[in-house]
Scaffold this active site. Structure first.
Site, PDB file in Angstrom:
ATOM      1  N   LYS A  15       0.789  -1.162  -0.009  1.00 54.03           N
ATOM      2  CA  LYS A  15      -0.131  -0.192  -0.018  1.00 54.03           C
ATOM      3  C   LYS A  15       0.856   1.268   0.049  1.00 54.03           C
ATOM      4  O   LYS A  15       1.905   1.298   0.745  1.00 54.03           O
ATOM      5  CB  LYS A  15      -0.948  -0.061   1.125  1.00 54.03           C
ATOM      6  CG  LYS A  15      -2.008   1.174   1.255  1.00 54.03           C
ATOM      7  CD  LYS A  15      -2.864   1.051   2.509  1.00 54.03           C
ATOM      8  CE  LYS A  15      -3.948   2.061   2.515  1.00 54.03           C
ATOM      9  NZ  LYS A  15      -4.809   1.883   3.876  1.00 54.03           N
ATOM     10  N   SER A  22      -9.681   1.977   2.945  1.00 56.15           N
ATOM     11  CA  SER A  22      -8.862   2.784   2.037  1.00 56.15           C
ATOM     12  C   SER A  22      -7.623   1.810   1.408  1.00 56.15           C
ATOM     13  O   SER A  22      -7.156   2.239   0.362  1.00 56.15           O
ATOM     14  CB  SER A  22      -8.026   3.871   2.804  1.00 56.15           C
ATOM     15  OG  SER A  22      -7.249   3.212   3.618  1.00 56.15           O
ATOM     16  N   SER A  62      -9.848  -0.244   7.250  1.00 58.26           N
ATOM     17  CA  SER A  62      -9.098   0.010   5.950  1.00 58.26           C
ATOM     18  C   SER A  62      -8.563  -1.199   5.412  1.00 58.26           C
ATOM     19  O   SER A  62      -8.276  -1.267   3.966  1.00 58.26           O
ATOM     20  CB  SER A  62      -8.336   1.186   5.877  1.00 58.26           C
ATOM     21  OG  SER A  62      -8.916   2.531   5.649  1.00 58.26           O
TER      22      SER A  62
END
Lengths: 488, 96
Positions: free
Chosen positions: A81, A156, A180
């Site tokens: 990420k 997210s 997330s």
């Protein structure tokens, strides 16, 4: 087999690599091919690093040939990420503010993964600064759900979830402040684990809300989640909030046995607002565990649950407003320089460098912390945080794990909630309490609603990831959902 | 609890976030709605409840002050939007 190497799990691939039946180079090339093939449809990545991946694969093959220092992650292609700092590889946080930021150091999780033999194929797309539940808040455009490209992958950690679901990497790292990791894992039909607060070092994780943020694995199955957690967990002197707590052997604890295990199902998580297909899939999953010998109490209760969302949306933006004060256009990142004064430059830098949701949360947090409102908002929320923690503590005196849906609905349509922040926030209603209390929780696939994946959330005691993983593993082995794949 | 335009501008100034006229309108409406939702917390009696700032029972994590390697200044300055020599360059803070 060569064509389908990208479909392997980490543990399957590790087995083949250890026996030298495939090389990391072959595996990596197959994954990079797959990635190129699906990325145009998904937009799961911000930055691709194919040359780095092939070089790391070459080094992994040397290591595998020597047979020294080989771990289950040696030579396995992964995606990271884009909120986690990677030395020499730009780390954008999905923001214009950090569009060209190249970190001068690796996050501790990256140092550990490199030591284990990381092959990094790229940095994944995300809601800007990890603020969002749909992936749509990225400066680099939305990521699409591999199961239905008109729908969001969740957020997210949108790109990490989509990439794992689409076999564009074998595993990924995400970060979880209010859901997330777990919510996009549920919406994309993969496994996502948020470890206990303090289990994994946050050093080099770009800060959103420091009392809530945790890094964790996003994987194709539960075994892989255990292997990745093993590699990244443990105390780190560079993060004073990382806990000096021993890390057990997670893979060794994966036995498909839940006999006598005490399961609580908090009724506040199964009531109004839960879509019918989600409720059915989660209920079926819990009944399955009961058939396997677990003792289920369907009438558990966490009465403060309805207050968790408001509590979180005061605490997280408050911490964010302080953490994001560092983006002033001076030391790194986007910088507006045409203004008449230093202050104007700073205000314009933040006006043009941040997207709408980030500005909204900075404003909310600044308001909650400002003179005259501190007691009514921030202090009140911190007291409610105590109530929520205490209820979990008391529940865990009676139950070994709590089972809930991850998200009240399956994946929603792109654009559906973009103009209504409060509706968007509500999609985290079942994941947020876990961050507030600092607990470990996993999302494991438990079926489908309207043809879209549904996730079961297993919540455990602090630092008891082992039990969380065992319950998820036992269910996964019995249910066999992993064999259904997105149409890509 | 609706907030007015002046409050939005005041908060934006505290946060040093520039806003367009459209942003001011939109945030006034959205922040009012969200702050209104926060009122739900007032239903709970927390008069006897201590606040939690942190979930771990950690306090004052100390270590010996041993000098170690720092990041080389050139690498740190590599991301600087504007620099002069080995310094970050910034506009004058105090106006003439």
């Amino acid at each position: 087999m060569g064509d389908d190497l990208f479909r392997l799990t980490v543990h399957e691939a590790a087995h083949l690599l250890a026996r030298r039946e495939v090389s990391s180079r072959e595996l990596t090339a197959a994954v990079l091919d797959r990635l190129q093939g699906v990325e145009g449809q998904l937009n799961a990545f911000v930055t691709l690093t194919p040359e780095l991946a092939l070089e790391q694969a070459r080094q992994a093959d040397e290591r595998l040939a020597r047979g020294e220092d080989v771990t289950p992650l040696t030579g396995i292609p992964a995606a990271i990420k884009d909120v986690i700092c990677t030395l020499g590889v730009r780390t954008t946080c999905g923001s214009r503010m950090l569009e060209n930021f190249v970190p001068p150091y690796d996050a501790t999780v990256i140092v550990r993964l490199k030591r284990a033999g990381l092959v990094m194929v790229g940095k994944t797309n995300m809601d800007e600064f990890a603020m969002g539940s749909s992936g749509e808040n990225s400066y680099f455009g939305p990521t699409r759900n591999p199961w239905d490209r008109e729908r969001v992958p969740g957020g997210s950690s949108s790109g990490s979830a989509a990439a794992v679901a689409a076999d564009a990497c074998l595993y990924a790292l995400g970060s979880d402040t209010g859901g997330s990791i777990r919510q996009p894992a549920a919406l994309c039909g993969i496994v996502g684990l948020k470890p206990t607060y303090g289990r994994v070092s946050r050093y080099g994780l770009v800060a959103f809300a420091s009392s809530l943020d945790q890094i964790g694995p996003m994987t194709k199955d539960v075994t892989d989640a255990a292997l990745v957690l093993q590699a990244i967990a443990g105390h780190d002197p560079n993060d004073s909030t990382s806990a000096p707590v021993e890390v057990p052997d997670y893979a060794a604890g994966l036995v498909p046995d839940v006999k006598g295990l005490r399961i609580g199902v908090p009724r506040e998580y199964m009531g109004e607002g839960v879509e019918e297909g989600v409720r059915q899939a989660v209920t079926d999953a819990i009944e399955r565990l009961a058939e396997m010998g677990a003792e289920v109490d369907w009438e558990a209760s966490l009465p403060s649950t309805p207050y968790a969302l408001a509590c979180y949306y005061i605490i997280a933006p408050s911490e964010a407003s302080a953490n994001l004060a560092r983006y002033d256009g001076v030391k790194y990142g986007y910088s507006y320089t045409e203004g008449a004064s230093m202050w104007e430059n700073m205000e314009r830098t933040r006006q043009f460098g941040f997207g709408a949701e980030v500005k909204r949360r900075i404003m909310l947090g600044t308001y909650a912390l400002s003179a005259g409102y501190y007691d009514a908002y921030y202090l009140k929320a911190q007291k409610v945080r105590t109530l929520i923690r205490r209820e979990f503590e008391s529940a865990f005196q009676r139950y070994d794990v709590l089972l809930t849906p991850v998200s009240p609905t399956p994946a929603f349509r792109l654009g559906e909630k973009l103009e209504d922040p409060l509706q968007m926030y509500l999609s985290d209603v079942f994941t947020i309490p876990v961050n507030i209390a600092g607990l470990p929780a996993i999302s494991v696939p438990c079926g489908f609603s309207q043809g879209l994946p549904v996730g079961l959330q297993v919540i455990g005691r602090p630092f008891d990831e082992a039990t969380v993983l065992r319950v998820a593993y036992a269910y996964e082995q019995a249910a066999g959902w992993r064999h259904r794949r997105p149409p890509l | 609890m609706p907030i007015d335009r002046d409050e939005v501008l005041h908060i934006a100034r505290l946060a040093r976030v520039g806003l367009s006229e459209e942003d001011v309108h939109r945030f006034q409406e959205q922040l009012s709605q969200i702050l209104d939702y926060f009122q739900v917390l007032q239903e709970l009696d927390t008069s006897e409840v201590p606040p939690t700032s942190h979930v771990l029972p950690l306090q004052n994590v100390m270590r010996d002050d041993e000098p170690g390697a720092s990041l080389p200044s050139q690498e740190v300055l590599a991301n600087a939007p504007q620099r002069e020599g080995d310094f970050f360059k910034v506009r004058a803070v105090f106006e003439e």
